[in-house]
Motif scaffolding. Structure first.
Motif, PDB file in Angstrom:
ATOM      1  N   CYS A  66       0.846  -1.189   0.000  1.00 33.14           N
ATOM      2  CA  CYS A  66       0.000   0.000   0.000  1.00 33.14           C
ATOM      3  C   CYS A  66       0.887   1.247   0.000  1.00 33.14           C
ATOM      4  CB  CYS A  66      -0.907  -0.016   1.233  1.00 33.14           C
ATOM      5  SG  CYS A  66      -1.930   1.454   1.417  1.00 33.14           S
ATOM      6  N   HIS A  67       0.586   2.202  -0.877  1.00 37.15           N
ATOM      7  CA  HIS A  67       1.366   3.427  -0.943  1.00 37.15           C
ATOM      8  C   HIS A  67       1.076   4.363   0.224  1.00 37.15           C
ATOM      9  CE1 HIS A  67       2.069   2.304  -5.210  1.00 37.15           C
ATOM     10  NE2 HIS A  67       3.215   2.908  -4.977  1.00 37.15           N
ATOM     11  N   CYS A  68      -0.038   4.178   0.904  1.00 41.53           N
ATOM     12  CA  CYS A  68      -0.395   5.066   2.009  1.00 41.53           C
ATOM     13  C   CYS A  68       0.224   4.626   3.332  1.00 41.53           C
ATOM     14  CB  CYS A  68      -1.912   5.148   2.147  1.00 41.53           C
ATOM     15  SG  CYS A  68      -2.695   5.930   0.750  1.00 41.53           S
ATOM     16  N   CYS A  69      -0.051   3.373   3.715  1.00 43.06           N
ATOM     17  CA  CYS A  69       0.417   2.902   5.021  1.00 43.06           C
ATOM     18  C   CYS A  69       1.653   2.015   4.933  1.00 43.06           C
ATOM     19  CB  CYS A  69      -0.696   2.156   5.757  1.00 43.06           C
ATOM     20  SG  CYS A  69      -1.219   0.622   4.957  1.00 43.06           S
ATOM     21  N   GLY A  70       2.005   1.558   3.743  1.00 46.73           N
ATOM     22  CA  GLY A  70       3.187   0.732   3.557  1.00 46.73           C
ATOM     23  C   GLY A  70       3.000  -0.726   3.935  1.00 46.73           C
ATOM     24  N   ALA A  71       1.769  -1.141   4.195  1.00 49.16           N
ATOM     25  CA  ALA A  71       1.495  -2.522   4.586  1.00 49.16           C
ATOM     26  C   ALA A  71       1.573  -3.449   3.375  1.00 49.16           C
ATOM     27  CB  ALA A  71       0.124  -2.623   5.233  1.00 49.16           C
ATOM     28  N   ASP A  72       2.010  -4.668   3.606  1.00 48.41           N
ATOM     29  CA  ASP A  72       2.056  -5.699   2.578  1.00 48.41           C
ATOM     30  C   ASP A  72       0.764  -6.498   2.680  1.00 48.41           C
ATOM     31  OD1 ASP A  72       2.957  -7.337   0.574  1.00 48.41           O
ATOM     32  OD2 ASP A  72       4.205  -8.553   1.894  1.00 48.41           O
ATOM     33  N   VAL A  73      -0.166  -6.280   1.728  1.00 45.02           N
ATOM     34  CA  VAL A  73      -1.490  -6.885   1.789  1.00 45.02           C
ATOM     35  C   VAL A  73      -1.764  -7.690   0.528  1.00 45.02           C
ATOM     36  CG1 VAL A  73      -2.466  -5.141   3.326  1.00 45.02           C
ATOM     37  CG2 VAL A  73      -2.512  -4.765   0.879  1.00 45.02           C
ATOM     38  N   MET A  74      -2.775  -8.549   0.599  1.00 43.67           N
ATOM     39  CA  MET A  74      -3.126  -9.391  -0.544  1.00 43.67           C
ATOM     40  C   MET A  74      -3.942  -8.630  -1.597  1.00 43.67           C
ATOM     41  SD  MET A  74      -1.734 -12.296  -0.231  1.00 43.67           S
ATOM     42  CE  MET A  74      -2.593 -13.274  -1.423  1.00 43.67           C
ATOM     43  N   PHE A  75      -4.709  -7.622  -1.195  1.00 40.22           N
ATOM     44  CA  PHE A  75      -5.548  -6.884  -2.137  1.00 40.22           C
ATOM     45  C   PHE A  75      -5.313  -5.391  -2.007  1.00 40.22           C
ATOM     46  CE2 PHE A  75      -9.420  -4.467  -2.985  1.00 40.22           C
ATOM     47  CZ  PHE A  75      -9.602  -4.783  -4.322  1.00 40.22           C
ATOM     48  N   CYS A  76      -5.134  -4.739  -3.120  1.00 38.40           N
ATOM     49  CA  CYS A  76      -5.029  -3.283  -3.178  1.00 38.40           C
ATOM     50  C   CYS A  76      -5.876  -2.775  -4.335  1.00 38.40           C
ATOM     51  CB  CYS A  76      -3.584  -2.847  -3.422  1.00 38.40           C
ATOM     52  SG  CYS A  76      -2.536  -2.834  -1.985  1.00 38.40           S
ATOM     53  N   TRP A  77      -6.482  -1.613  -4.125  1.00 42.37           N
ATOM     54  CA  TRP A  77      -7.114  -0.909  -5.229  1.00 42.37           C
ATOM     55  C   TRP A  77      -5.980  -0.294  -6.022  1.00 42.37           C
ATOM     56  CZ3 TRP A  77     -12.111  -1.533  -6.097  1.00 42.37           C
ATOM     57  CH2 TRP A  77     -12.914  -1.946  -5.034  1.00 42.37           C
ATOM     58  N   GLN A  78      -5.966  -0.503  -7.344  1.00 44.23           N
ATOM     59  CA  GLN A  78      -4.858  -0.023  -8.150  1.00 44.23           C
ATOM     60  C   GLN A  78      -5.321   0.865  -9.282  1.00 44.23           C
ATOM     61  OE1 GLN A  78      -2.847  -3.744  -9.196  1.00 44.23           O
ATOM     62  NE2 GLN A  78      -1.137  -2.938  -8.026  1.00 44.23           N
ATOM     63  N   CYS A  79      -4.497   1.856  -9.564  1.00 43.06           N
ATOM     64  CA  CYS A  79      -4.707   2.741 -10.703  1.00 43.06           C
ATOM     65  C   CYS A  79      -3.773   2.292 -11.827  1.00 43.06           C
ATOM     66  CB  CYS A  79      -4.404   4.183 -10.309  1.00 43.06           C
ATOM     67  SG  CYS A  79      -4.662   5.373 -11.647  1.00 43.06           S
ATOM     68  N   ARG A  80      -4.067   2.734 -13.036  1.00 38.53           N
ATOM     69  CA  ARG A  80      -3.215   2.383 -14.174  1.00 38.53           C
ATOM     70  C   ARG A  80      -1.832   3.007 -14.065  1.00 38.53           C
ATOM     71  NH1 ARG A  80      -8.278   3.090 -15.783  1.00 38.53           N
ATOM     72  NH2 ARG A  80      -8.071   5.289 -16.215  1.00 38.53           N
ATOM     73  N   CYS A  81      -1.679   4.063 -13.284  1.00 34.82           N
ATOM     74  CA  CYS A  81      -0.374   4.719 -13.145  1.00 34.82           C
ATOM     75  C   CYS A  81       0.547   3.969 -12.177  1.00 34.82           C
ATOM     76  CB  CYS A  81      -0.552   6.156 -12.673  1.00 34.82           C
ATOM     77  SG  CYS A  81      -1.092   6.340 -10.956  1.00 34.82           S
ATOM     78  N   GLY A  82       0.000   3.006 -11.425  1.00 38.05           N
ATOM     79  CA  GLY A  82       0.821   2.233 -10.500  1.00 38.05           C
ATOM     80  C   GLY A  82       0.509   2.497  -9.040  1.00 38.05           C
ATOM     81  N   PHE A  83      -0.286   3.505  -8.756  1.00 42.53           N
ATOM     82  CA  PHE A  83      -0.673   3.800  -7.378  1.00 42.53           C
ATOM     83  C   PHE A  83      -1.561   2.679  -6.844  1.00 42.53           C
ATOM     84  CE2 PHE A  83      -3.711   5.574  -4.344  1.00 42.53           C
ATOM     85  CZ  PHE A  83      -2.851   6.151  -3.436  1.00 42.53           C
ATOM     86  N   SER A  84      -1.299   2.237  -5.612  1.00 41.62           N
ATOM     87  CA  SER A  84      -2.132   1.203  -4.995  1.00 41.62           C
ATOM     88  C   SER A  84      -2.443   1.576  -3.552  1.00 41.62           C
ATOM     89  CB  SER A  84      -1.434  -0.157  -5.062  1.00 41.62           C
ATOM     90  OG  SER A  84      -0.216  -0.118  -4.374  1.00 41.62           O
TER      91      SER A  84
END
Length: 76
Positions: A24-42
């Motif tokens: 996750c780009h916000c909290c830095g957690a390593d998770v199984m699911f992230c909402w992702q944008c085409r630019c690479g932000f998750s």
């Protein structure tokens, strides 16, 4: 099915599952699911829930904070 082909099949599945974790780009957690944008932000689900008030106005799409692109929640 032979023992060798079963072993190869099971090894491939475990490798795919291990590679699916995202950071996750916000909290830095390593998770199984992230909402992702085409630019690479998750963003993980908990961060998305906390920041939903500023990222969506209709609950159907969310705006990427990095590039400003509109992304769907997948609920429609």
């Amino acid at each position: 099915m032979s023992e060798q082909s079963r072993a190869r099949t099971n090894a491939g599945k475990s490798r795919r599952r291990q590679n699916r974790s995202k950071i996750c780009h916000c909290c830095g957690a390593d998770v199984m699911f992230c909402w992702q944008c085409r630019c690479g932000f998750s963003m993980c689900q908990s961060c998305m829930y906390e920041n939903q008030w500023g990222m969506t106005c209709n609950g159907i799409t969310w705006e990427c904070p990095d590039c400003g692109a509109q992304n769907g929640y997948g609920n429609q």
